[in-house]
Design a protein around this motif. Structure first.
Motif, PDB file in Angstrom:
ATOM      1  N   SER A  30       0.825  -1.209   0.000  1.00 15.47           N
ATOM      2  CA  SER A  30       0.000   0.000   0.000  1.00 15.47           C
ATOM      3  C   SER A  30       0.862   1.263   0.000  1.00 15.47           C
ATOM      4  O   SER A  30       0.537   2.245  -0.669  1.00 15.47           O
ATOM      5  CB  SER A  30      -0.927  -0.008   1.214  1.00 15.47           C
ATOM      6  OG  SER A  30      -1.688   1.164   1.269  1.00 15.47           O
ATOM      7  N   CYS A  31       1.967   1.232   0.744  1.00 17.38           N
ATOM      8  CA  CYS A  31       2.878   2.381   0.771  1.00 17.38           C
ATOM      9  C   CYS A  31       3.538   2.601  -0.588  1.00 17.38           C
ATOM     10  O   CYS A  31       3.759   3.749  -0.993  1.00 17.38           O
ATOM     11  CB  CYS A  31       3.942   2.186   1.847  1.00 17.38           C
ATOM     12  SG  CYS A  31       3.305   2.290   3.528  1.00 17.38           S
ATOM     13  N   LEU A  32       3.851   1.523  -1.280  1.00 23.84           N
ATOM     14  CA  LEU A  32       4.473   1.634  -2.602  1.00 23.84           C
ATOM     15  C   LEU A  32       3.471   2.058  -3.671  1.00 23.84           C
ATOM     16  O   LEU A  32       3.831   2.720  -4.650  1.00 23.84           O
ATOM     17  CB  LEU A  32       5.103   0.299  -3.005  1.00 23.84           C
ATOM     18  CG  LEU A  32       6.282  -0.179  -2.164  1.00 23.84           C
ATOM     19  CD1 LEU A  32       6.690  -1.588  -2.586  1.00 23.84           C
ATOM     20  CD2 LEU A  32       7.458   0.775  -2.282  1.00 23.84           C
ATOM     21  N   ASP A  33       2.217   1.677  -3.508  1.00 25.92           N
ATOM     22  CA  ASP A  33       1.160   1.937  -4.496  1.00 25.92           C
ATOM     23  C   ASP A  33       0.670   3.376  -4.351  1.00 25.92           C
ATOM     24  O   ASP A  33      -0.412   3.632  -3.828  1.00 25.92           O
ATOM     25  CB  ASP A  33       0.018   0.938  -4.299  1.00 25.92           C
ATOM     26  CG  ASP A  33      -1.063   1.040  -5.352  1.00 25.92           C
ATOM     27  OD1 ASP A  33      -0.845   1.699  -6.386  1.00 25.92           O
ATOM     28  OD2 ASP A  33      -2.142   0.451  -5.120  1.00 25.92           O
ATOM     29  N   THR A  34       1.466   4.317  -4.842  1.00 31.13           N
ATOM     30  CA  THR A  34       1.184   5.734  -4.612  1.00 31.13           C
ATOM     31  C   THR A  34      -0.119   6.214  -5.247  1.00 31.13           C
ATOM     32  O   THR A  34      -0.754   7.118  -4.723  1.00 31.13           O
ATOM     33  CB  THR A  34       2.350   6.610  -5.097  1.00 31.13           C
ATOM     34  OG1 THR A  34       2.622   6.331  -6.471  1.00 31.13           O
ATOM     35  CG2 THR A  34       3.596   6.350  -4.256  1.00 31.13           C
ATOM     36  N   ASP A  35      -0.527   5.615  -6.357  1.00 27.48           N
ATOM     37  CA  ASP A  35      -1.791   6.030  -6.974  1.00 27.48           C
ATOM     38  C   ASP A  35      -2.975   5.197  -6.480  1.00 27.48           C
ATOM     39  O   ASP A  35      -4.111   5.404  -6.901  1.00 27.48           O
ATOM     40  CB  ASP A  35      -1.716   6.019  -8.500  1.00 27.48           C
ATOM     41  CG  ASP A  35      -1.485   4.630  -9.086  1.00 27.48           C
ATOM     42  OD1 ASP A  35      -1.504   3.629  -8.329  1.00 27.48           O
ATOM     43  OD2 ASP A  35      -1.282   4.551 -10.310  1.00 27.48           O
ATOM     44  N   TYR A  42       6.213   0.086 -12.776  1.00 25.22           N
ATOM     45  CA  TYR A  42       7.676   0.093 -12.691  1.00 25.22           C
ATOM     46  C   TYR A  42       8.143   1.299 -11.875  1.00 25.22           C
ATOM     47  O   TYR A  42       9.004   1.183 -11.017  1.00 25.22           O
ATOM     48  CB  TYR A  42       8.285   0.106 -14.094  1.00 25.22           C
ATOM     49  CG  TYR A  42       9.794   0.112 -14.088  1.00 25.22           C
ATOM     50  CD1 TYR A  42      10.510  -1.071 -13.945  1.00 25.22           C
ATOM     51  CD2 TYR A  42      10.504   1.299 -14.206  1.00 25.22           C
ATOM     52  CE1 TYR A  42      11.903  -1.076 -13.930  1.00 25.22           C
ATOM     53  CE2 TYR A  42      11.898   1.306 -14.190  1.00 25.22           C
ATOM     54  CZ  TYR A  42      12.586   0.122 -14.049  1.00 25.22           C
ATOM     55  OH  TYR A  42      13.952   0.122 -14.024  1.00 25.22           O
ATOM     56  N   ALA A  43       7.564   2.463 -12.147  1.00 24.63           N
ATOM     57  CA  ALA A  43       7.963   3.688 -11.440  1.00 24.63           C
ATOM     58  C   ALA A  43       7.705   3.556  -9.938  1.00 24.63           C
ATOM     59  O   ALA A  43       8.515   3.999  -9.123  1.00 24.63           O
ATOM     60  CB  ALA A  43       7.218   4.893 -12.004  1.00 24.63           C
ATOM     61  N   GLU A  44       6.590   2.954  -9.561  1.00 25.95           N
ATOM     62  CA  GLU A  44       6.285   2.779  -8.139  1.00 25.95           C
ATOM     63  C   GLU A  44       7.229   1.774  -7.479  1.00 25.95           C
ATOM     64  O   GLU A  44       7.565   1.909  -6.309  1.00 25.95           O
ATOM     65  CB  GLU A  44       4.832   2.333  -7.945  1.00 25.95           C
ATOM     66  CG  GLU A  44       3.824   3.423  -8.263  1.00 25.95           C
ATOM     67  CD  GLU A  44       2.395   2.931  -8.288  1.00 25.95           C
ATOM     68  OE1 GLU A  44       1.519   3.663  -7.780  1.00 25.95           O
ATOM     69  OE2 GLU A  44       2.135   1.818  -8.820  1.00 25.95           O
ATOM     70  N   MET A  45       7.645   0.768  -8.231  1.00 23.38           N
ATOM     71  CA  MET A  45       8.534  -0.266  -7.687  1.00 23.38           C
ATOM     72  C   MET A  45      10.001   0.162  -7.684  1.00 23.38           C
ATOM     73  O   MET A  45      10.801  -0.408  -6.949  1.00 23.38           O
ATOM     74  CB  MET A  45       8.432  -1.561  -8.513  1.00 23.38           C
ATOM     75  CG  MET A  45       7.248  -2.427  -8.226  1.00 23.38           C
ATOM     76  SD  MET A  45       7.433  -3.591  -6.873  1.00 23.38           S
ATOM     77  CE  MET A  45       8.893  -4.514  -7.230  1.00 23.38           C
TER      78      MET A  45
END
Length: 138
Positions: A30-35, A42-45
Motif C-alpha cells: 500500500s505504501c508503494l502503491d502511490t496512486d 515500474y515507477a512505483e517499484m
C-alpha cells in the motif's frame, strides 16, 4: 535505521506466520502503491528495487555503475515480480516474490546470528520486531 541481530530463523518464522507476514506485505504494498490502483507500476517499484542495494560494495561504498547497466538490472528485478508479464505487479505477485526473496536471504544467512543495519519500516525490521515481541511475551 538501527542495528539488529537476526538469523535465518528470524526470517523463516516471520514468513511462516501467515497473518503477520500478510499484514506487513499489504501495508508495504500500500505504501508503494502511490496512486492506490491496487497495482505497482515500474515507477512505483523503482524505489523499492533501488533499496535492495544490489550495487553496494564492501564498507558501504557504492560502485560506479553505468546507467544502461542500472536500467537492465532494475528491469530484470521488476520482471522477477511481474509473473504474468503485464507490466504491473499485483499484491499476490508482490507477496509471492517477496516471500521467495526473504527465504533465499534466510538460506544465505544461515543459523548463526548476524548484525545487520535495517531500515525502520523494512520487512526484515518487522521480522526482528515480531521475534522480539515473542521473547517479551514468553
Amino acid at each position: 535505521m538501527s542495528v539488529e541481530v537476526l538469523d535465518s530463523g528470524t526470517i523463516i518464522n516471520f514468513v511462516e506466520d501467515e497473518e503477520a507476514f500478510s499484514v506487513s506485505i499489504r501495508h508495504h504494498f500500500s505504501c508503494l502503491d502511490t496512486d492506490q490502483d491496487g497495482l505497482l507500476s515500474y515507477a512505483e517499484m523503482l524505489k523499492e528495487l533501488q533499496s535492495l542495494r544490489v550495487f553496494e560494495t564492501h564498507f558501504g561504498i557504492d560502485a560506479k555503475t553505468e546507467p544502461e547497466e542500472l536500467a537492465r538490472v532494475y528491469d530484470s528485478l521488476f520482471l522477477q515480480f511481474d509473473h504474468d508479464l503485464n507490466g504491473t505487479v499485483d499484491l499476490q505477485e508482490f507477496m509471492t516474490e517477496t516471500k521467495r526473496m526473504l527465504l533465499a536471504m534466510a538460506n544465505g544467512i544461515g543459523l548463526l546470528p548476524i548484525q545487520m543495519v535495517l531500515e525502520k519500516d523494512s520487512l526484515l525490521k518487522k521480522a526482528v520486531e515480531k521475534e522480539s515481541a515473542t521473547f517479551v511475551a514468553a
